[in-house]
Design an enzyme around this catalytic site. Structure first.
Site, short mmCIF file in Angstrom:
data_model
loop_
_atom_site.label_atom_id
_atom_site.label_comp_id
_atom_site.label_asym_id
_atom_site.label_seq_id
_atom_site.Cartn_x
_atom_site.Cartn_y
_atom_site.Cartn_z
N HIS A 1 33.12 69.62 47.57
CA HIS A 1 33.24 69.79 49.02
C HIS A 1 34.71 69.99 49.42
O HIS A 1 35.02 70.88 50.22
CB HIS A 1 32.64 68.58 49.73
CG HIS A 1 32.57 68.71 51.20
ND1 HIS A 1 33.42 68.03 52.04
CD2 HIS A 1 31.75 69.45 52.01
CE1 HIS A 1 33.13 68.34 53.29
NE2 HIS A 1 32.12 69.19 53.30
N ASP B 1 29.31 72.02 53.92
CA ASP B 1 28.67 70.77 54.32
C ASP B 1 27.22 70.70 53.83
O ASP B 1 26.77 69.65 53.36
CB ASP B 1 28.71 70.60 55.84
CG ASP B 1 30.11 70.32 56.37
OD1 ASP B 1 31.06 70.19 55.57
OD2 ASP B 1 30.25 70.24 57.61
#
Length: 138
Positions: A63, A105
């Site tokens: 991420h 996300d």
């Protein structure tokens, strides 16, 4: 202290991506990102360094790398549009920045869900001094 910083950041911007990220994690993984992932391993939380400690920490590493590739925008504050269809997140923006942040996300939320069985409480509030190895490239 790191957890308090995350809480403060989340409370500052109601519309930003960090708040949306928390919502996606809750919808996909069924857990609060703030409570479960804000200070986990070497990469879950503000910043990151060293080597990911397990599969959950690797979700955060990936991420972070994904956010790092988002160009010409601030991934931590940009708002995006998404929907949930059949339990899956659909990123809906045409804007490249918003779509990329949403995808970052979405992928992380799915990764958290898929790695719930390997979540290790020993990595919760993991001391930063244990994350001194040379980091791997994104």
């Amino acid at each position: 202290m790191r957890t308090l910083w995350i809480v403060a950041v989340l409370l500052l911007g109601v519309e930003g991506s960090l708040v949306q990220f928390e919502t996606l994690i809750m919808k996909i993984a069924g857990r609060s990102g703030l409570l479960w992932y804000s200070a986990y391993g070497c990469y879950c939380g503000w910043g990151g360094h060293g080597l990911p400690q397990d599969a959950t920490d690797r979700c955060c590493f990936v991420h972070d790398c994904c956010y790092g590739k988002a160009t010409d925008c601030n991934p931590k504050t940009v708002s995006y549009t998404y929907s949930v269809k059949n339990g899956e997140i659909i990123c809906e923006d045409d804007d490249p920045c918003k779509r990329q942040v949403c995808e970052c996300d979405r992928v992380a939320a799915v990764c958290f869900r898929d790695n719930i069985p390997s979540y290790n409480n020993n990595y919760k509030r993991f001391p930063a001094e244990n994350c001194r190895e040379e980091p791997e490239p994104c």
